[in-house]
Scaffold this motif. Sequence first.
Motif, PDB file in Angstrom:
ATOM      1  N   TYR A 110       0.831  -1.210   0.000  1.00  0.00           N
ATOM      2  CA  TYR A 110       0.000   0.000   0.000  1.00  0.00           C
ATOM      3  C   TYR A 110       0.866   1.261   0.000  1.00  0.00           C
ATOM      4  O   TYR A 110       0.664   2.172  -0.815  1.00  0.00           O
ATOM      5  CB  TYR A 110      -0.917  -0.029   1.218  1.00  0.00           C
ATOM      6  CG  TYR A 110      -1.834   1.156   1.349  1.00  0.00           C
ATOM      7  CD1 TYR A 110      -2.987   1.276   0.586  1.00  0.00           C
ATOM      8  CD2 TYR A 110      -1.546   2.171   2.269  1.00  0.00           C
ATOM      9  CE1 TYR A 110      -3.845   2.367   0.732  1.00  0.00           C
ATOM     10  CE2 TYR A 110      -2.379   3.269   2.417  1.00  0.00           C
ATOM     11  CZ  TYR A 110      -3.524   3.358   1.644  1.00  0.00           C
ATOM     12  OH  TYR A 110      -4.348   4.445   1.789  1.00  0.00           O
ATOM     13  N   VAL A 111       1.846   1.321   0.925  1.00  0.00           N
ATOM     14  CA  VAL A 111       2.621   2.563   1.069  1.00  0.00           C
ATOM     15  C   VAL A 111       3.656   2.729  -0.032  1.00  0.00           C
ATOM     16  O   VAL A 111       4.184   3.845  -0.231  1.00  0.00           O
ATOM     17  CB  VAL A 111       3.302   2.646   2.459  1.00  0.00           C
ATOM     18  CG1 VAL A 111       2.276   2.615   3.565  1.00  0.00           C
ATOM     19  CG2 VAL A 111       4.330   1.541   2.642  1.00  0.00           C
ATOM     20  N   HIS A 112       3.994   1.665  -0.743  1.00  0.00           N
ATOM     21  CA  HIS A 112       4.955   1.790  -1.835  1.00  0.00           C
ATOM     22  C   HIS A 112       4.282   1.974  -3.203  1.00  0.00           C
ATOM     23  O   HIS A 112       4.977   2.150  -4.213  1.00  0.00           O
ATOM     24  CB  HIS A 112       5.885   0.571  -1.876  1.00  0.00           C
ATOM     25  CG  HIS A 112       6.880   0.552  -0.756  1.00  0.00           C
ATOM     26  ND1 HIS A 112       6.718  -0.230   0.368  1.00  0.00           N
ATOM     27  CD2 HIS A 112       8.031   1.253  -0.566  1.00  0.00           C
ATOM     28  CE1 HIS A 112       7.724  -0.032   1.189  1.00  0.00           C
ATOM     29  NE2 HIS A 112       8.535   0.862   0.656  1.00  0.00           N
ATOM     30  N   ALA A 113       2.978   1.927  -3.226  1.00  0.00           N
ATOM     31  CA  ALA A 113       2.258   2.145  -4.479  1.00  0.00           C
ATOM     32  C   ALA A 113       2.426   3.595  -4.926  1.00  0.00           C
ATOM     33  O   ALA A 113       2.461   4.521  -4.107  1.00  0.00           O
ATOM     34  CB  ALA A 113       0.783   1.806  -4.305  1.00  0.00           C
ATOM     35  N   ALA A 114       2.507   3.805  -6.230  1.00  0.00           N
ATOM     36  CA  ALA A 114       2.727   5.152  -6.766  1.00  0.00           C
ATOM     37  C   ALA A 114       1.611   6.112  -6.361  1.00  0.00           C
ATOM     38  O   ALA A 114       1.868   7.277  -6.033  1.00  0.00           O
ATOM     39  CB  ALA A 114       2.838   5.087  -8.287  1.00  0.00           C
ATOM     40  N   ALA A 115       0.378   5.626  -6.348  1.00  0.00           N
ATOM     41  CA  ALA A 115      -0.758   6.492  -6.001  1.00  0.00           C
ATOM     42  C   ALA A 115      -0.635   6.993  -4.572  1.00  0.00           C
ATOM     43  O   ALA A 115      -0.888   8.175  -4.282  1.00  0.00           O
ATOM     44  CB  ALA A 115      -2.071   5.735  -6.197  1.00  0.00           C
ATOM     45  N   TYR A 116      -0.226   6.086  -3.656  1.00  0.00           N
ATOM     46  CA  TYR A 116      -0.089   6.513  -2.262  1.00  0.00           C
ATOM     47  C   TYR A 116       1.081   7.473  -2.100  1.00  0.00           C
ATOM     48  O   TYR A 116       0.979   8.479  -1.382  1.00  0.00           O
ATOM     49  CB  TYR A 116       0.101   5.318  -1.332  1.00  0.00           C
ATOM     50  CG  TYR A 116       0.432   5.761   0.083  1.00  0.00           C
ATOM     51  CD1 TYR A 116      -0.579   6.166   0.945  1.00  0.00           C
ATOM     52  CD2 TYR A 116       1.762   5.838   0.520  1.00  0.00           C
ATOM     53  CE1 TYR A 116      -0.283   6.630   2.221  1.00  0.00           C
ATOM     54  CE2 TYR A 116       2.070   6.292   1.795  1.00  0.00           C
ATOM     55  CZ  TYR A 116       1.051   6.689   2.642  1.00  0.00           C
ATOM     56  OH  TYR A 116       1.350   7.152   3.894  1.00  0.00           O
ATOM     57  N   ARG A 117       2.215   7.179  -2.745  1.00  0.00           N
ATOM     58  CA  ARG A 117       3.378   8.045  -2.600  1.00  0.00           C
ATOM     59  C   ARG A 117       3.052   9.465  -3.063  1.00  0.00           C
ATOM     60  O   ARG A 117       3.450  10.450  -2.444  1.00  0.00           O
ATOM     61  CB  ARG A 117       4.565   7.504  -3.415  1.00  0.00           C
ATOM     62  CG  ARG A 117       5.059   6.122  -3.028  1.00  0.00           C
ATOM     63  CD  ARG A 117       5.229   5.927  -1.542  1.00  0.00           C
ATOM     64  NE  ARG A 117       6.064   6.948  -0.925  1.00  0.00           N
ATOM     65  CZ  ARG A 117       6.168   7.125   0.375  1.00  0.00           C
ATOM     66  NH1 ARG A 117       5.459   6.366   1.204  1.00  0.00           N
ATOM     67  NH2 ARG A 117       6.944   8.049   0.877  1.00  0.00           N
ATOM     68  N   GLU A 118       2.319   9.583  -4.173  1.00  0.00           N
ATOM     69  CA  GLU A 118       1.926  10.897  -4.674  1.00  0.00           C
ATOM     70  C   GLU A 118       0.971  11.580  -3.695  1.00  0.00           C
ATOM     71  O   GLU A 118       1.099  12.771  -3.408  1.00  0.00           O
ATOM     72  CB  GLU A 118       1.264  10.743  -6.048  1.00  0.00           C
ATOM     73  CG  GLU A 118       0.829  12.060  -6.666  1.00  0.00           C
ATOM     74  CD  GLU A 118       0.118  11.874  -7.999  1.00  0.00           C
ATOM     75  OE1 GLU A 118      -0.468  12.849  -8.487  1.00  0.00           O
ATOM     76  OE2 GLU A 118       0.146  10.738  -8.536  1.00  0.00           O
ATOM     77  N   PHE A 119       0.027  10.815  -3.181  1.00  0.00           N
ATOM     78  CA  PHE A 119      -0.950  11.317  -2.211  1.00  0.00           C
ATOM     79  C   PHE A 119      -0.262  11.843  -0.958  1.00  0.00           C
ATOM     80  O   PHE A 119      -0.547  12.956  -0.484  1.00  0.00           O
ATOM     81  CB  PHE A 119      -1.922  10.172  -1.881  1.00  0.00           C
ATOM     82  CG  PHE A 119      -2.728  10.341  -0.631  1.00  0.00           C
ATOM     83  CD1 PHE A 119      -3.783  11.225  -0.573  1.00  0.00           C
ATOM     84  CD2 PHE A 119      -2.435   9.573   0.490  1.00  0.00           C
ATOM     85  CE1 PHE A 119      -4.545  11.367   0.586  1.00  0.00           C
ATOM     86  CE2 PHE A 119      -3.192   9.706   1.659  1.00  0.00           C
ATOM     87  CZ  PHE A 119      -4.241  10.607   1.702  1.00  0.00           C
TER      88      PHE A 119
END
Length: 476
Positions: A162-171
Motif C-alpha cells: 500500500y505505502v509503496h504504491a505510486a498512487a499513495y506516494r503521490e498522495f
Amino acid sequence: MAIDRMGAEDRQPAGPFRTILFPPGRESTRQERSEAPAFFPDLNLDQLVGWIVAKRDEAVLSRFFFSAYRDEETIRYRQHVFADIENEDLLAALVQFREAMRMVRANLDYAKEANSVPHRHLILLRAINHYCDAIERLADRLASNPLQSDGLVGLLEYLSEYVHAAAYREFAAEAQRLHQAFFDITYSMLFRGDRVTVRRYAQEPDYTVTIRERFARFRETPSDAEAAPKPTDDFSLNHIEVGILDFVSRLHPTAFAALRQYIEKHADFVDGTIALFDREVGFYVAFLEFIQPLKAAGVPFCHPDVSISDKAEAVSDAVDLALAAKLVKEKRPIVANSFQIGGDERLIVVSGPNQGGKTTFARMFGQLHFLAALGCPLPAKSARLFLPDRILTHFEREETIVNLRGKLEDELVRLHRSCRALTPDTLIILNEIFNSTSLDDQVFLSTRIIEKIVETDAIGICVTFIDALSTLSKST
C-alpha cells in the motif's frame, strides 16, 4: 500451551490480508453480536468485558467480545496474533497506531461541523497527515520485529504494498507539500477598536526580540532571546478566528485553491482494510493491556489447545479472571484451581460447604470456555478445552411478579427450555438448582436433569449440596 512457531520456509501462502480476526477464506464466518449473550451476568463476563473495553470505543469493541466462534482455524489464527503482540514493542506500536487513527477519526468528525470551507479543508489536511504518519510508522515497526503469525505477516505485506504504491506516494507527498506551504504562510493583523484588518506580512520587525532585550536586565531567570516558536493550532477556532482565516484565504488564493482541489480528489482517503484493522486490533490491544497488571502480579496466562471434537479437557492452575482482577487491585491472594475430564466423563459435580469457592469454580469453568472461543489467552498455566456450540447457565434468580410464577416453577420452566436446547456439543453450568424445595424433591429433580444432560452427552458442571449426584453414572 506454547504457540507453535513456523519458519519462513514452512509458511504456506494464506491469501490476501483482509482482517486481523479471521484467516483468509474464513471472513464469511463473521457473525458479530450487538448484545451480550444471556449467560454473561451469571459468569461475571459482563463485568469483565466492561472493564476491558472501558474508555476504548466501547460500542465497537464490545461486539468483538460478545462474539465467540466454534472454529479451530479462527481460534488458532487469533492465538498466533496474540502471541506476536505480547512483544512489548509491537504492543506499543499498535497502541500508538490506534491513538493516531483516533485523531484521524476525531478530525474527520470535527471537519463535518466546520462551517468555513478553508477551516474544514485544513482540518482534513491534518487528518490526512496523521493517517499517513500512522500507517508508515506501523509498517516500519512491523518490519523491524520478528513476526510469526499469519495475521501480522499478512498485514505487513498489505501495508508494504500500500505505502509503496505510486498512487499513495503521490498522495502522501502532496499532503506534506501542502502542509509545509501553509506552515510558511505569514500575515499581519491590525486591531483598531472592534475592527480587525488582515493583510500580507510586510517584513515588519519582530518586536518580541526587542522587548526581551530592553527588559533583559530585570529578568530574574535566564531566558532565550530568540523569537517564540509558532504556536501549534488545535484547529478549534472561534468565530473571530474563522473570520480571520477566511481573510487569509483571500490573501493566498493559490494555496487554498490547491488545497481545495486536493481534498476534493481525496475525499475518501482512508483505506477500507486499514480502517477495519484499526477497529479490530483494538480487541487484541484492549485484552492484553487489561491482563498486564495480572501478569505482573504472577497470574499465569497460556494459549489453550482447542478442539471441536475431543471432549477430553485438562486445565492447570486456572483462576476466575473477573475475580482475579479485583483481588490484584486489592492486593489480596488468588486461589487457583485445576480440573480434568477424560474418557466417558462429561459432568463435573462440585459439592462442599458455603464460601468454599464452588460458584467461583463454576464461573471460572464457563469463562475459560468462552475466552477460549474468542481466541484469547487464558488465566491458567496450561489448558486443553472443548469448544462448545453454546453455553447454558442456571444460577439462582430472585422471584419476580412479572411472570406470575413461583421460584420453583420459574426454575423448572427455565431448565425445561435449556434441556430442549441441549445438543451433544453444549456446555451447561448448573449452580445450586432447586434450593427452594425439599431435599427429597431436590434430589429427584436434580437427578432427572443430570440424567438428561448425560443422555445428551453434553459437557458441564453442577454445583450442589447433594454429593451423591457425582455417582449417578460413569459420566459424572
